[in-house]
Design an enzyme around this catalytic site. Structure first.
Site, mmCIF file in Angstrom:
data_model
loop_
_atom_site.group_PDB
_atom_site.id
_atom_site.type_symbol
_atom_site.label_atom_id
_atom_site.label_comp_id
_atom_site.label_asym_id
_atom_site.label_seq_id
_atom_site.Cartn_x
_atom_site.Cartn_y
_atom_site.Cartn_z
ATOM 1 N N LEU A 35 -84.390 -22.834 3.226
ATOM 2 C CA LEU A 35 -83.083 -23.133 2.447
ATOM 3 C C LEU A 35 -82.024 -21.852 2.765
ATOM 4 O O LEU A 35 -81.113 -22.156 2.409
ATOM 5 C CB LEU A 35 -83.704 -22.286 1.056
ATOM 6 C CG LEU A 35 -82.948 -22.181 -0.200
ATOM 7 C CD1 LEU A 35 -82.499 -23.291 -0.777
ATOM 8 C CD2 LEU A 35 -83.814 -21.456 -1.253
ATOM 9 N N GLY A 36 -82.382 -20.873 3.477
ATOM 10 C CA GLY A 36 -81.469 -19.730 3.888
ATOM 11 C C GLY A 36 -80.333 -20.597 4.788
ATOM 12 O O GLY A 36 -79.133 -20.577 4.611
ATOM 13 N N ASP A 37 -80.639 -21.343 5.717
ATOM 14 C CA ASP A 37 -79.862 -22.247 6.662
ATOM 15 C C ASP A 37 -79.045 -22.981 5.657
ATOM 16 O O ASP A 37 -77.654 -23.067 5.934
ATOM 17 C CB ASP A 37 -80.629 -22.880 7.542
ATOM 18 C CG ASP A 37 -81.540 -21.844 8.688
ATOM 19 O OD1 ASP A 37 -80.614 -21.534 9.413
ATOM 20 O OD2 ASP A 37 -82.671 -22.114 8.421
ATOM 21 N N ALA A 38 -79.360 -23.693 4.631
ATOM 22 C CA ALA A 38 -78.714 -24.867 3.855
ATOM 23 C C ALA A 38 -77.468 -23.938 3.008
ATOM 24 O O ALA A 38 -76.462 -24.378 2.966
ATOM 25 C CB ALA A 38 -79.494 -25.572 3.049
ATOM 26 N N ALA B 208 -74.918 -22.938 5.391
ATOM 27 C CA ALA B 208 -73.961 -23.770 5.654
ATOM 28 C C ALA B 208 -73.090 -24.244 4.601
ATOM 29 O O ALA B 208 -71.915 -24.532 4.935
ATOM 30 C CB ALA B 208 -74.991 -25.160 6.161
#
Length: 399
Positions: free
Chosen positions: A169-172, A175
């Site tokens: 979730l953090g990456d998304a 982004a």
């Protein structure tokens, strides 16, 4: 594939990132028509190509994460490879990178170098801790950002260790903030006559921005929100309840009128008419007792029966979907959120539909994640490398 125009047609993006955050941003641009050139390491390419479930050696995730992108293999550590990127940048709108701060500068591809070649350039820089500050040089992954950003601390059951959300979730989130920032910067450049700029996205900050009222509550009262399982802290009733058949139902009845309808459906007129429960402040103080009452009611019925009763009463509710439930759901199908495509060998693969849905210029899947280096010749030819030069670069492992 639809025949409507794609809204980002003509926008040129170079994606230098790997794995999740940077490539997820590139995916969003590509889904709405931008030309996204993904730079990959010769030989192995993006590590995501070999993550999780594979089909004939290629990750099924890859077909989604890299859809609509052009794959070009370039060794960024080689001076000749760095020159290829510089040539591309001269006619590019956006560059995406998600390396540790300082890495791009080490390759002579930092902001100062690239913006000097293209003053209108917008550069999305995603990292664990951002491009400045005392932690900038630390290694940062999405899981670390979720922890530092506050999400991990409040996720899980009371009295038990914190748990992670089952996706990156953090990456998304990082982004998506990168895409928002880039499009904002492009708009500023085109409409307000502004110059190019870089977009500094820290994973932990992307997560922290989602943490609702936690900061003002702590700053004003010293309150530290703790883990609360399936409940929504301070808002009641809103939780997950067990049904007779062992399945769970999610109920959100924190609106005053909805709460009253739920209580009437449960044949608890005493609670429906209780003046102490007429608003959320009173309900929040008695949240545990309300959850017990609702849980006792749902335990008398199978999930489908509970959902039927709540739907009739217009009480927001739903079952907890696994991926099989999603694939079989008629609403997902009606909204074109389960799309099927053919792989090279003819096998069918299902991918999620594109979000958000634009009424006149919707996004589209024009092709699946490409084979490694599938577009190297095409792209290098466009920027002036002839066949002999490309052959030499390939022989030396630069492309």
């Amino acid at each position: 594939m639809n025949d409507k125009p794609l809204p980002l047609k003509g926008l040129k993006v170079i994606e230098l990132g790997t794995l999740i955050a940077g490539p997820f941003a590139g995916k969003l641009f590509a889904e709405f028509g931008a030309e996204v050139i993904k730079i990959e390491t010769p030989g192995d390419g993006d590590p995501l190509r070999s993550w999780r479930k594979l089909h004939q050696g290629t990750s099924l995730w890859w077909y989604l994460q890299a859809r609509n992108k052009k794959s070009v293999t370039v060794d960024l550590k080689a001076k000749e490879g760095q020159e290829i990127v510089r040539r591309l940048v001269r006619n590019t709108d956006i560059v995406i990178e998600n390396f540790r701060p300082g890495t791009m500068e080490k390759w002579n591809l930092g902001w100062d170098a690239l913006s000097g070649l293209n003053p209108g350039l917008v550069m999305v820089r995603v990292s664990g801790y951002g491009q400045s500050g005392p932690y900038r040089d630390r290694t940062g992954f999405g899981a670390i950002g979720e922890s530092m950003g506050g999400l991990r601390y409040v996720t899980g059951d009371p009295g038990r260790p914190p748990v992670r959300v089952g996706i990156s979730l953090g990456d998304a989130l990082a982004a998506m903030y990168g895409v928002i920032g880039a499009l904002t910067a492009v708009y500023h450049r085109k409409v307000n006559g502004g110059k190019g700029q870089y977009v500094d996205v820290a994973l932990y900050e992307a997560v922290f921005s989602m943490m609702e009222s936690m900061l003002p509550e702590y700053a004003m009262t010293g309150f530290i929100r703790e883990r609360s399982g399936g409940a929504l802290p301070g808002i009641a009733p809103s939780n997950t309840y067990l049904c007779r058949d062992g399945k769970y139902v999610v109920i959100g009845a924190n609106n005053d009128s909805i709460f009253k309808r739920l209580m009437i459906t449960m044949e608890r007129r005493d609670l429906a008419d209780d003046p102490g429960l007429a608003n959320n402040t009173g309900r929040a103080q008695r949240a545990e007792a309300l959850d017990q009452a609702i849980g006792a009611w749902t335990a008398r019925y199978d999930l489908d029966s509970v959902l039927e009763k709540l739907e009739a009463a217009q009480v927001p509710s739903g079952k907890i979907y696994n991926i099989q439930d999603i694939v079989e759901d008629v609403h997902y199908r009606a909204r074109d959120m389960i799309q099927e495509f053919a792989l090279k060998g003819g096998e069918k693969i299902a991918l999620p539909g594109i979000v958000p849905k634009l009424s006149e210029t919707p996004g589209d899947t024009r092709w699946l994640g490409p084979e490694l280096g599938a577009h190297t010749v095409e792209v290098l030819t466009q920027i002036g490398y002839d066949a002999a030069q490309q052959a030499e670069l390939k022989q030396r492992g630069v492309i």
